[in-house]
Write an enzyme that holds these catalytic residues in place. Structure first.
Site, PDB file in Angstrom:
ATOM      1  N   LYS A 190       0.854  -1.194   0.000  1.00  0.00           N
ATOM      2  CA  LYS A 190       0.000   0.000   0.000  1.00  0.00           C
ATOM      3  C   LYS A 190       0.889   1.244   0.000  1.00  0.00           C
ATOM      4  O   LYS A 190       1.480   1.594   1.015  1.00  0.00           O
ATOM      5  CB  LYS A 190      -0.935   0.036   1.210  1.00  0.00           C
ATOM      6  N   GLU A 265      10.356   0.946  10.104  1.00  0.00           N
ATOM      7  CA  GLU A 265      11.365   1.972   9.801  1.00  0.00           C
ATOM      8  C   GLU A 265      10.681   3.314  10.019  1.00  0.00           C
ATOM      9  O   GLU A 265       9.834   3.703   9.221  1.00  0.00           O
ATOM     10  CB  GLU A 265      11.816   1.870   8.342  1.00  0.00           C
ATOM     11  N   CYS A 299      13.919  10.574   6.179  1.00  0.00           N
ATOM     12  CA  CYS A 299      13.893  10.106   7.573  1.00  0.00           C
ATOM     13  C   CYS A 299      15.234  10.311   8.273  1.00  0.00           C
ATOM     14  O   CYS A 299      15.292  10.494   9.474  1.00  0.00           O
ATOM     15  CB  CYS A 299      13.494   8.635   7.602  1.00  0.00           C
ATOM     16  N   GLU A 400      10.572  15.956  14.900  1.00  0.00           N
ATOM     17  CA  GLU A 400      10.891  15.733  13.490  1.00  0.00           C
ATOM     18  C   GLU A 400      10.087  16.730  12.651  1.00  0.00           C
ATOM     19  O   GLU A 400       8.866  16.736  12.698  1.00  0.00           O
ATOM     20  CB  GLU A 400      10.532  14.303  13.080  1.00  0.00           C
TER      21      GLU A 400
END
Ligand code: NAD
Length: 497
Positions: A190, A265, A299, A400
């Site tokens: 997906k 992850e 990331c 983040e």
């Protein structure tokens, strides 16, 4: 809203027309008939309308993957899977311009970067191909009475559900599909609702390579309607997820029903430490691009920059000048170094952090807003931004941002730098710049992160495991360990006396 003019070299129109998704070897719509639009983040143009899946579509895709897992695919020999993966790698090489252009249009990454990823992705596919025939169990001597032989078998875990973000669709798809094919699993992928186009193109290449029906399925839709039912599906054996830490936590909860295996992850807030003895000509551009590559939507962005006090002011000044000179624009232009953010939502999120940085007392060195000139107003552009005088407690140093924002801080001793660098819930990556071998080793040992780069950044290789410590996730992608995430180990005892 304008439609995109389809650039030459793409097999499908990207003029807003309808695309289907790939289940059980067929191109299908969502059973509900619902769709959503995917847009070019540089211009706002609609590229395509895409099926918006719900639970019933996920059920259909998982059933197709289960049937394939139990069907002829289960009799494919490792060598046959290897040949298939090599064929896929060749097709990726052949169609790389199309894949990279598709990524650039759908998620904005500059074409110079998407094109440059070719060897990494094709290399991954060839690495998995090699591993397909190298996986094996062991014979193990036991201490049982009598004569009993014992050995292990490595068996495919089964149906894998893969959920990926939008910031690197081609690489993220292959990091999931490659090991599934190498180990004999089947997969329901997906993609993110923000960038579904390249995964659909990848499905076409899978079919062209001769991957049997149902082995690779690509189901489009958003997280709540399509991702969540996949994560909680009772007939999915494993979930591999790349995305935010918050979504990763909800995936763990969703997976509890059938105790499916999970690898994650997740996000990061990676530190970069620049020592007093660093080669600044090398460190300045690398530390800058550690964040500005893909407009910070990466990331491993090295967004907390710790600079030795003695060189701090010079470093920050050079960093600011570097950032200011970067060319912002539509990623299809080969001159562009900084593309747009993915969406209006992401733009608002990042500008919110810029405002918070100023409000909490950080000093704006450069950037801090949206570029005014160059006809960029239709896209989600933000200037590469450097803040100095940041403290560890400021929001921009803790959360983040996923945007082109560097928070620079001075340090006095290496011990202090390590302590502050590790003071984060995340642990994905870290960077070190030094010319001293002892400092290089000491810092890379002490930093609590899954990847540490010394005098470089962003180095990722198919043979080397990549993944997180702490709230950046668990499980590894890359390297032989990666394949074992897709395998069960069975112990067999055979009485021979
Ligand atoms: P996200 O978590 O919002 O979405 C990722 C994927 O999860 C999408 O496909 C989305 O549709 C799906 N999703 C959302 N909610 C879901 C739910 N409840 N159940 C199941 N699926 C759901 O992340 P994003 O905004 O697309 O990507 C940015 C994040 O991804 C950042 O935090 C970034 O650090 C992280 N990321 C990590 C890595 C890594 O390798 N560690 C790589 C790239 C991105």
């Amino acid at each position: 809203m304008t439609a995109q003019t389809t650039p030459a070299g793409l097999r499908r129109n990207l003029d807003g027309s309808h695309r289907k998704m790939f289940i059980g070897g067929e191109w299908v719509d969502a059973l509900s008939g619902e769709t959503f639009e995917t847009r070019n983040p540089a211009t706002g143009a609609v590229l395509a309308t895409i099926p918006a899946s719900g639970k019933a579509d996920i059920d259909r895709a998982v059933a197709a993957a289960r049937a394939a897992f139990e069907g002829p695919w289960s009799r494919f020999k490792p060598y046959e899977r290897q040949v298939l993966l090599l064929k896929i790698a060749d097709l990726f090489e052949k169609h790389w311009d199309e894949l990279s252009l598709s990524d650039t249009l759908d998620m904005g990454m500059p074409i110079i970067r998407t094109r440059a990823n070719r060897n990494r992705v094709v290399g991954m596919l060839r690495f998995y191909a090699g591993q397909a025939t190298a996986l094996h169990g062991e014979t193990i001597d036991n201490s049982l009475p009598g004569e009993i032989m014992s050995y292990t078998r490595k068996e495919a875990v089964g149906v894998v559900g893969a959920i990926i973000p939008w910031n690197a669709p081609t690489a993220a798809s292959i990091w999931k599909i490659g090991p599934a094919l190498a180990t004999g699993c089947t997969i329901v992928l997906k993609p993110s609702e923000e960038a579904p186009l390249t995964p659909l193109l990848i499905a076409e290449l899978m079919a062209e390579a001769g991957v049997p029906a149902g082995v690779v399925n690509v189901v489009t839709g958003d997280g709540r309607s399509a991702g969540a039912p996949l994560a909680s599906h009772p007939d999915v054996d494993k979930i591999v997820f790349t995305g935010s830490t918050a979504t990763g936590q909800s995936i763990i909860q969703a997976s509890a029903g059938n105790l499916k295996r999970v690898s994650l992850e997740l996000g990061g807030k990676s530190p970069v430490i620049v020592c007093e003895d660093a080669d600044l000509d090398r460190a300045v551009p690398l530390a800058a691009m550690a964040v500005f590559a893909n407009s910070g939507q990466i990331c491993i962005a090295g967004s907390r920059l710790f600079v030795a006090r003695k060189i701090h002011d010079e470093f920050v000044q050079r960093l600011g000048a570097f950032a200011k000179a970067l060319r912002i624009g539509d990623g299809v232009n080969p001159e562009t170094e900084i593309g747009p953010l993915i969406s209006d939502k992401q733009l608002r999120r990042v500008t919110g952090y810029l405002e918070k940085g100023v409000a909490e007392g950080a000093a704006l060195v450069t950037g801090g807003g949206r570029p005014g000139a160059g006809g960029l107003s239709a896209g989600h552009f933000v200037e590469p931004t450097v803040f100095a005088n940041v403290t560890d407690a400021m929001t921009i140093a803790r959360e983040e941002i996923f945007g082109p924002v560097i928070s620079a801080m001075a340090f006095d001793t290496l011990e202090e730098a390590v302590k502050r660098a590790n003071d984060t819930p995340y642990g994905l990556a870290a960077g070190v710049f030094t010319r001293d071998l002892a400092s290089a080793h000491r810092l890379s040992n002490a930093l609590r992160a899954g990847s540490v780069w010394v005098n470089t950044y962003h180095a990722i290789d198919q043979s080397v495991p990549f993944g997180g410590y702490k709230m950046s996730g668990y499980g590894r992608e890359g390297g032989v360990e990666h394949l074992h995430e897709y395998l069960n180990t069975k112990g067999v005892f055979l009485k021979i006396d």
